[in-house]
Design a protein around this motif. Structure first.
Motif, PDB file in Angstrom:
ATOM      1  N   ALA A 152       0.819  -1.216   0.000  1.00  0.00           N
ATOM      2  CA  ALA A 152       0.000   0.000   0.000  1.00  0.00           C
ATOM      3  C   ALA A 152       0.852   1.265   0.000  1.00  0.00           C
ATOM      4  N   GLY A 153       2.175   1.119   0.056  1.00  0.00           N
ATOM      5  CA  GLY A 153       3.063   2.267   0.014  1.00  0.00           C
ATOM      6  C   GLY A 153       3.300   2.941   1.355  1.00  0.00           C
ATOM      7  N   LYS A 154       2.820   2.323   2.438  1.00  0.00           N
ATOM      8  CA  LYS A 154       2.973   2.936   3.752  1.00  0.00           C
ATOM      9  C   LYS A 154       4.345   2.674   4.361  1.00  0.00           C
ATOM     10  N   ILE A 155       4.954   1.556   4.009  1.00  0.00           N
ATOM     11  CA  ILE A 155       6.308   1.251   4.437  1.00  0.00           C
ATOM     12  C   ILE A 155       7.103   0.797   3.215  1.00  0.00           C
ATOM     13  N   ARG A 156       8.415   0.952   3.296  1.00  0.00           N
ATOM     14  CA  ARG A 156       9.264   0.611   2.158  1.00  0.00           C
ATOM     15  C   ARG A 156       9.848  -0.795   2.268  1.00  0.00           C
ATOM     16  N   THR A 157      10.163  -1.214   3.501  1.00  0.00           N
ATOM     17  CA  THR A 157      10.863  -2.478   3.695  1.00  0.00           C
ATOM     18  C   THR A 157      10.324  -3.189   4.922  1.00  0.00           C
ATOM     19  N   VAL A 158      10.216  -4.525   4.838  1.00  0.00           N
ATOM     20  CA  VAL A 158       9.734  -5.348   5.954  1.00  0.00           C
ATOM     21  C   VAL A 158      10.908  -6.114   6.544  1.00  0.00           C
ATOM     22  N   GLY A 159      11.010  -6.099   7.861  1.00  0.00           N
ATOM     23  CA  GLY A 159      12.064  -6.846   8.529  1.00  0.00           C
ATOM     24  C   GLY A 159      11.597  -7.398   9.860  1.00  0.00           C
ATOM     25  N   VAL A 160      12.521  -8.016  10.567  1.00  0.00           N
ATOM     26  CA  VAL A 160      12.228  -8.612  11.871  1.00  0.00           C
ATOM     27  C   VAL A 160      13.348  -8.244  12.835  1.00  0.00           C
ATOM     28  N   SER A 161      13.119  -8.510  14.107  1.00  0.00           N
ATOM     29  CA  SER A 161      14.127  -8.271  15.131  1.00  0.00           C
ATOM     30  C   SER A 161      14.058  -9.390  16.159  1.00  0.00           C
ATOM     31  N   ASN A 162      15.214  -9.785  16.654  1.00  0.00           N
ATOM     32  CA  ASN A 162      15.309 -10.861  17.654  1.00  0.00           C
ATOM     33  C   ASN A 162      14.791 -12.191  17.118  1.00  0.00           C
ATOM     34  N   TYR A 163      14.878 -12.393  15.826  1.00  0.00           N
ATOM     35  CA  TYR A 163      14.432 -13.655  15.223  1.00  0.00           C
ATOM     36  C   TYR A 163      15.600 -14.640  15.125  1.00  0.00           C
ATOM     37  N   GLY A 164      15.350 -15.853  15.624  1.00  0.00           N
ATOM     38  CA  GLY A 164      16.291 -16.942  15.444  1.00  0.00           C
ATOM     39  C   GLY A 164      16.054 -17.627  14.112  1.00  0.00           C
ATOM     40  N   THR A 165      16.890 -18.604  13.809  1.00  0.00           N
ATOM     41  CA  THR A 165      16.768 -19.281  12.510  1.00  0.00           C
ATOM     42  C   THR A 165      15.423 -19.975  12.365  1.00  0.00           C
ATOM     43  N   LYS A 166      14.873 -20.526  13.455  1.00  0.00           N
ATOM     44  CA  LYS A 166      13.589 -21.225  13.333  1.00  0.00           C
ATOM     45  C   LYS A 166      12.456 -20.256  12.992  1.00  0.00           C
ATOM     46  N   HIS A 167      12.549 -19.027  13.477  1.00  0.00           N
ATOM     47  CA  HIS A 167      11.515 -18.034  13.151  1.00  0.00           C
ATOM     48  C   HIS A 167      11.623 -17.606  11.687  1.00  0.00           C
ATOM     49  N   LEU A 168      12.837 -17.524  11.191  1.00  0.00           N
ATOM     50  CA  LEU A 168      13.039 -17.184   9.782  1.00  0.00           C
ATOM     51  C   LEU A 168      12.569 -18.327   8.878  1.00  0.00           C
ATOM     52  N   GLU A 169      12.867 -19.550   9.289  1.00  0.00           N
ATOM     53  CA  GLU A 169      12.396 -20.710   8.527  1.00  0.00           C
ATOM     54  C   GLU A 169      10.877 -20.775   8.514  1.00  0.00           C
ATOM     55  N   GLU A 170      10.262 -20.368   9.604  1.00  0.00           N
ATOM     56  CA  GLU A 170       8.803 -20.338   9.700  1.00  0.00           C
ATOM     57  C   GLU A 170       8.206 -19.439   8.626  1.00  0.00           C
ATOM     58  N   ILE A 171       8.822 -18.304   8.403  1.00  0.00           N
ATOM     59  CA  ILE A 171       8.356 -17.380   7.359  1.00  0.00           C
ATOM     60  C   ILE A 171       8.478 -18.036   5.983  1.00  0.00           C
ATOM     61  N   LYS A 172       9.618 -18.648   5.726  1.00  0.00           N
ATOM     62  CA  LYS A 172       9.834 -19.297   4.434  1.00  0.00           C
ATOM     63  C   LYS A 172       8.870 -20.456   4.237  1.00  0.00           C
ATOM     64  N   ASP A 173       8.650 -21.250   5.287  1.00  0.00           N
ATOM     65  CA  ASP A 173       7.749 -22.400   5.197  1.00  0.00           C
ATOM     66  C   ASP A 173       6.301 -21.971   4.935  1.00  0.00           C
ATOM     67  N   ALA A 174       5.956 -20.777   5.373  1.00  0.00           N
ATOM     68  CA  ALA A 174       4.597 -20.255   5.157  1.00  0.00           C
ATOM     69  C   ALA A 174       4.419 -19.723   3.734  1.00  0.00           C
TER      70      ALA A 174
END
Length: 259
Positions: free
Chosen positions: A115-137
């Motif tokens: 929608a143009g409200k933010i330019r970039t999406v990120g995370v903080s305090n994420y371990g590898t399992k949380h990052l894998e969770e995003i990819k698996d989804a």
């Protein structure tokens, strides 16, 4: 995204400190909804006279606000507080809301980006399992992961994962909240005729991280930018690398192992 950021956590003179940081050459400000100073950051940016597009601003949503609709509402609230038309980087502040709400929040941020409200999406305090969770989804991985990083807490598995997947690593607590009395740090500072904070920030930059030092002291705000006319050699880097204590070296909340 500028390689050196200015953090404003627990800064009780945020507007004045951000104005000083911008005068010192910072063009990257790291805030969060939980810091309760987005309005002060926005006021400083808008008063600085620097074009908005030249300043990179980050904010974050804490776990108690996670969820699809609440995240979208939070984006709008942050925009209003900053007084901005867009936010450069929006992070999920932590993974402590559970898988379902984490993914709802991530989807909401992606939609806010569309929608143009933010330019970039990120995370903080994420371990590898949380990052894998995003990819698996089935979602694309975040552009940024902001984690605690300094010689005593190097979070190597997370760093290796992010590096392998082209996720930029931002380092919070890069100067140990001012507790820099370790002999190795002091010896390297003396060797290079620099202060300990500059040595630690240089280590972070040479590791390829984006350090986010914070200070409310004008002299320190300025000195933390003086990092580009010296370098640590291989031996210096190895000595600092050897200080790693894993998660035992953490000095912050560091919830990277949260379920």
């Amino acid at each position: 995204m500028p390689l050196l950021g200015f953090g404003v956590y627990q800064n009780y003179t945020t507007r004045e400190s951000v104005l000083e940081a911008l005068r010192a050459g910072y063009r990257h400000i790291d805030s969060a909804q939980a810091y309760r100073n987005e309005a002060h950051v926005g006021a400083a940016v808008n008063e600085s006279g620097i074009p908005r597009e030249e300043i990179f601003v980050t904010t974050k949503c804490i776990n108690k606000t996670h969820g699809y609709e609440s995240t979208l509402s939070g984006v709008d609230a942050s925009l209003e507080k900053f007084g901005f038309e867009y936010i450069d980087l929006f992070l999920i502040h932590d993974p402590m809301s559970g898988r379902e709400r984490r993914l709802q929040t991530y989807k909401a941020l992606q939609d806010a980006r569309a929608a143009g409200k933010i330019r970039t999406v990120g995370v903080s305090n994420y371990g590898t399992k949380h990052l894998e969770e995003i990819k698996d989804a089935g979602y694309e991985l975040p552009s940024v992961n902001q984690i605690e990083l300094h010689p005593f807490c190097q979070q190597k598995p997370i760093v290796e994962y992010c590096t392998a997947h082209s996720i930029i690593i931002q380092a919070y607590c890069p100067i140990l909240r001012g507790n820099m009395d370790h002999p190795t740090i002091k010896e390297l500072a003396q060797k290079h005729q620099r202060d300990p904070a500059q040595v630690l920030l240089r280590w972070s930059l040479q590791k390829g991280f984006v350090p986010l030092p914070k200070s409310a002291t004008p002299e320190r705000i300025r000195s933390n930018t003086l990092l580009y006319d010296f370098a640590l050699d291989d031996e210096d880097m190895a000595r600092l690398d050897a200080l790693d204590k894993g998660k035992k070296g953490s000095i912050s909340w560091n919830p990277v192992d949260w379920d």
